[in-house]
Design a protein around this motif. Structure first.
Motif, PDB file in Angstrom:
ATOM      1  N   LEU A 121       0.823  -1.215   0.000  1.00 20.13           N
ATOM      2  CA  LEU A 121       0.000   0.000   0.000  1.00 20.13           C
ATOM      3  C   LEU A 121       0.854   1.261   0.000  1.00 20.13           C
ATOM      4  CD1 LEU A 121      -2.937  -0.908   2.418  1.00 20.13           C
ATOM      5  CD2 LEU A 121      -3.148  -0.244   0.016  1.00 20.13           C
ATOM      6  N   SER A 122       2.049   1.165   0.549  1.00 22.87           N
ATOM      7  CA  SER A 122       2.933   2.339   0.577  1.00 22.87           C
ATOM      8  C   SER A 122       3.479   2.675  -0.811  1.00 22.87           C
ATOM      9  CB  SER A 122       4.093   2.101   1.548  1.00 22.87           C
ATOM     10  OG  SER A 122       5.030   1.187   0.997  1.00 22.87           O
ATOM     11  N   LEU A 123       3.262   1.792  -1.768  1.00 22.20           N
ATOM     12  CA  LEU A 123       3.836   1.975  -3.104  1.00 22.20           C
ATOM     13  C   LEU A 123       2.864   2.579  -4.105  1.00 22.20           C
ATOM     14  CD1 LEU A 123       5.652  -1.482  -3.276  1.00 22.20           C
ATOM     15  CD2 LEU A 123       6.737   0.735  -2.867  1.00 22.20           C
ATOM     16  N   VAL A 124       1.608   2.765  -3.705  1.00 23.19           N
ATOM     17  CA  VAL A 124       0.605   3.347  -4.606  1.00 23.19           C
ATOM     18  C   VAL A 124      -0.090   4.501  -3.902  1.00 23.19           C
ATOM     19  CG1 VAL A 124       0.213   1.233  -5.926  1.00 23.19           C
ATOM     20  CG2 VAL A 124      -1.147   1.673  -3.888  1.00 23.19           C
ATOM     21  N   SER A 125      -0.569   5.457  -4.678  1.00 22.55           N
ATOM     22  CA  SER A 125      -1.246   6.621  -4.096  1.00 22.55           C
ATOM     23  C   SER A 125      -2.746   6.394  -4.015  1.00 22.55           C
ATOM     24  CB  SER A 125      -0.967   7.859  -4.950  1.00 22.55           C
ATOM     25  OG  SER A 125      -1.621   7.755  -6.208  1.00 22.55           O
ATOM     26  N   VAL A 126      -3.394   7.174  -3.172  1.00 26.77           N
ATOM     27  CA  VAL A 126      -4.846   7.132  -3.071  1.00 26.77           C
ATOM     28  C   VAL A 126      -5.475   7.483  -4.419  1.00 26.77           C
ATOM     29  CG1 VAL A 126      -6.864   8.188  -1.973  1.00 26.77           C
ATOM     30  CG2 VAL A 126      -4.829   7.648  -0.609  1.00 26.77           C
ATOM     31  N   ALA A 127      -4.892   8.463  -5.102  1.00 28.34           N
ATOM     32  CA  ALA A 127      -5.423   8.872  -6.407  1.00 28.34           C
ATOM     33  C   ALA A 127      -5.370   7.726  -7.411  1.00 28.34           C
ATOM     34  CB  ALA A 127      -4.649  10.066  -6.938  1.00 28.34           C
ATOM     35  N   GLU A 128      -4.280   6.944  -7.388  1.00 28.06           N
ATOM     36  CA  GLU A 128      -4.165   5.817  -8.313  1.00 28.06           C
ATOM     37  C   GLU A 128      -5.227   4.765  -8.033  1.00 28.06           C
ATOM     38  OE1 GLU A 128       0.483   5.366  -9.580  1.00 28.06           O
ATOM     39  OE2 GLU A 128      -0.002   5.073  -7.468  1.00 28.06           O
ATOM     40  N   LEU A 129      -5.490   4.523  -6.761  1.00 28.91           N
ATOM     41  CA  LEU A 129      -6.530   3.555  -6.413  1.00 28.91           C
ATOM     42  C   LEU A 129      -7.900   4.065  -6.822  1.00 28.91           C
ATOM     43  CD1 LEU A 129      -5.295   2.422  -2.891  1.00 28.91           C
ATOM     44  CD2 LEU A 129      -5.119   1.178  -5.044  1.00 28.91           C
ATOM     45  N   GLY A 130      -8.146   5.348  -6.607  1.00 31.02           N
ATOM     46  CA  GLY A 130      -9.441   5.930  -6.946  1.00 31.02           C
ATOM     47  C   GLY A 130      -9.717   5.957  -8.426  1.00 31.02           C
ATOM     48  N   ARG A 131      -8.655   6.023  -9.234  1.00 23.56           N
ATOM     49  CA  ARG A 131      -8.824   6.065 -10.689  1.00 23.56           C
ATOM     50  C   ARG A 131      -9.022   4.684 -11.304  1.00 23.56           C
ATOM     51  NH1 ARG A 131      -4.496   9.873 -10.538  1.00 23.56           N
ATOM     52  NH2 ARG A 131      -3.027   8.232 -11.177  1.00 23.56           N
ATOM     53  N   ASN A 132      -8.762   3.631 -10.544  1.00 25.50           N
ATOM     54  CA  ASN A 132      -8.869   2.285 -11.090  1.00 25.50           C
ATOM     55  C   ASN A 132     -10.286   2.032 -11.591  1.00 25.50           C
ATOM     56  OD1 ASN A 132      -9.541  -0.748 -10.748  1.00 25.50           O
ATOM     57  ND2 ASN A 132      -7.309  -0.692 -10.781  1.00 25.50           N
ATOM     58  N   PRO A 133     -10.471   1.778 -12.901  1.00 24.88           N
ATOM     59  CA  PRO A 133     -11.827   1.665 -13.455  1.00 24.88           C
ATOM     60  C   PRO A 133     -12.607   0.497 -12.896  1.00 24.88           C
ATOM     61  CG  PRO A 133     -10.173   1.068 -15.094  1.00 24.88           C
ATOM     62  CD  PRO A 133      -9.434   1.651 -13.940  1.00 24.88           C
ATOM     63  N   THR A 134     -11.921  -0.596 -12.546  1.00 26.53           N
ATOM     64  CA  THR A 134     -12.638  -1.738 -11.992  1.00 26.53           C
ATOM     65  C   THR A 134     -13.194  -1.398 -10.617  1.00 26.53           C
ATOM     66  OG1 THR A 134     -11.034  -3.121 -13.152  1.00 26.53           O
ATOM     67  CG2 THR A 134     -12.503  -4.216 -11.609  1.00 26.53           C
ATOM     68  N   VAL A 135     -12.399  -0.694  -9.800  1.00 27.21           N
ATOM     69  CA  VAL A 135     -12.881  -0.274  -8.483  1.00 27.21           C
ATOM     70  C   VAL A 135     -14.053   0.684  -8.631  1.00 27.21           C
ATOM     71  CG1 VAL A 135     -12.293   1.042  -6.413  1.00 27.21           C
ATOM     72  CG2 VAL A 135     -10.693  -0.661  -7.302  1.00 27.21           C
ATOM     73  N   LYS A 136     -13.939   1.644  -9.552  1.00 25.10           N
ATOM     74  CA  LYS A 136     -15.028   2.593  -9.778  1.00 25.10           C
ATOM     75  C   LYS A 136     -16.316   1.885 -10.180  1.00 25.10           C
ATOM     76  CE  LYS A 136     -13.842   6.328 -12.140  1.00 25.10           C
ATOM     77  NZ  LYS A 136     -13.132   7.158 -13.160  1.00 25.10           N
ATOM     78  N   ASP A 137     -16.178   0.868 -11.034  1.00 20.83           N
ATOM     79  CA  ASP A 137     -17.355   0.122 -11.474  1.00 20.83           C
ATOM     80  C   ASP A 137     -17.956  -0.665 -10.325  1.00 20.83           C
ATOM     81  OD1 ASP A 137     -19.049  -0.912 -13.764  1.00 20.83           O
ATOM     82  OD2 ASP A 137     -18.230  -2.807 -13.031  1.00 20.83           O
ATOM     83  N   GLU A 138     -17.100  -1.305  -9.510  1.00 22.65           N
ATOM     84  CA  GLU A 138     -17.598  -2.070  -8.364  1.00 22.65           C
ATOM     85  C   GLU A 138     -18.321  -1.161  -7.371  1.00 22.65           C
ATOM     86  OE1 GLU A 138     -17.719  -5.216  -7.668  1.00 22.65           O
ATOM     87  OE2 GLU A 138     -16.544  -6.063  -9.298  1.00 22.65           O
TER      88      GLU A 138
END
Length: 350
Positions: A121-138
């Motif tokens: 988790l320390s290797l990715v940003s919150v913004a990167e997680l929020g932009r993930n299209p699969t997460v957004k769809d879920e």
């Protein structure tokens, strides 16, 4: 004049990987799996399960994850979890997953795997997680009024699933490529920051055709429109009899124009190992009744040996649970070795 359609880099790379699998399957380790949220169905079988057995039989080292922790990503509680886990185990064994050649394990039994989530988790940003299209769809399709933080960490948890065993090949559909890209990003950033520990896994794109549910929408465990692998012949016949078709009597295979009819034709063709156009032509003017009769006979014939094996395994649940215990033992040994390597690379080793 004909113009060749462009081939995406992911499709081209997947074709290269298939050639490498044929030549040297032993250099690959695959991570794949399912969330225990309900019964596996025919869409799963033709979409992913059949391919797992193919890879196993080629000689690939296959890890099959029962992702029990990830059940909580889009729901409040994990209901009927033991029942669903045991159902997955029965399905895996029935379709031909061999515990001597594949490792079947579950999240909650492998603590070291889950501990990798923290440094990852320390290797990715919150913004990167929020932009993930699969997460957004879920999130958009979640049954909850507000999603938990686990939903945002889902892609990184999936990275831990793949990287704990140093998986270098992941069978996915096009829609799952963003998740795998997060895994590749985590592996690359960890290696750049701490030293070379992880492979950057490749996607092996599925060529499996899309089967619709009996209501001509996406086949899903939660929609009640699927035919479970564990369904008997009578239940299968009942579900197919109620499937959505259309008013045209002549049967054709036209997925865009006639999705319900075409999905049934495709199901029969997959079970019969035939071309769907040929199956449709053979049914011809038989109408919906003739189509459903053909599909029912094809499915029941194809699934009969799988159902027989499933029933046989269900008579010895001690053995079935033992398969999971043995898989968990191997997964734990692999995960603990990886975690120790990670700690040492990060300067945390004692």
């Amino acid at each position: 004049m004909t113009t060749d359609l462009p081939v995406s880099p992911a499709v081209r790379r997947s074709a290269e990987l298939e050639a490498q699998l044929a030549g040297d399957p032993g250099r690959f380790r695959v991570l794949t799996g399912d969330r225990p949220t309900g019964a596996l169905h025919l869409g799963h079988y033709f979409g992913t399960l059949h391919n797992r057995v193919r890879l196993q039989d080629l000689g690939v080292d296959v890890f099959v994850l029962i992702a029990d922790y990830q059940v909580l990503t889009d729901r409040d509680v994990a209901e009927r979890l033991t029942e669903h886990v045991e159902g997955l185990l029965l399905d895996y064994l029935a379709i031909g997953i061999d515990p001597a050649r594949a490792t079947v394990f579950n999240h909650s039994a492998v603590p070291a795997l889950n501990q990798l989530l923290l440094p990852f988790l320390s290797l990715v940003s919150v913004a990167e997680l929020g932009r993930n299209p699969t997460v957004k769809d879920e999130i958009a399709h979640s049954r909850q009024s507000a999603v938990s933080g686990l939903m945002y960490t889902y892609p990184v948890h999936q990275a831990a699933d793949i990287l704990f065993c140093k998986g270098n090949l992941v069978p996915v559909g096009q829609d799952q490529l963003p998740h795998l890209e997060i895994t590749r990003t985590v592996a690359r950033r960890f290696n750049e920051r701490y030293g070379n520990v992880f492979p950057e896994p490749d996607a092996l794109l599925s060529a499996a055709p899309l089967l619709l549910g009996t209501d001509a929408t996406k086949m899903s465990k939660s929609r009640g429109n699927s035919i479970a692998l564990g369904a008997d012949a009578d239940e299968t016949a009942r579900l197919i009899k109620g499937a959505t078709t259309d008013a045209e009597r002549h049967i054709t295979y036209e997925p865009e124009r006639r999705p319900g009819v075409s999905s049934l034709v495709l199901l029969a063709a997959l079970c019969l190992d035939r071309d769907p156009h040929a199956v449709a032509e053979e049914i011809g003017n038989g109408g919906a009744a003739g189509l459903k009769r053909t599909v029912t006979e094809a499915v029941n014939a194809a699934m009969a040996p799988i159902r027989a094996r499933r029933a046989e395994y269900a008579q010895d649940m001690g053995y079935v649970r033992g398969v999971l215990r043995a898989g968990n033992e191997r997964a734990n040994a692999v995960a603990e070795a990886t975690l120790m390597e990670v700690r040492e690379a990060m300067g945390m080793f004692r």
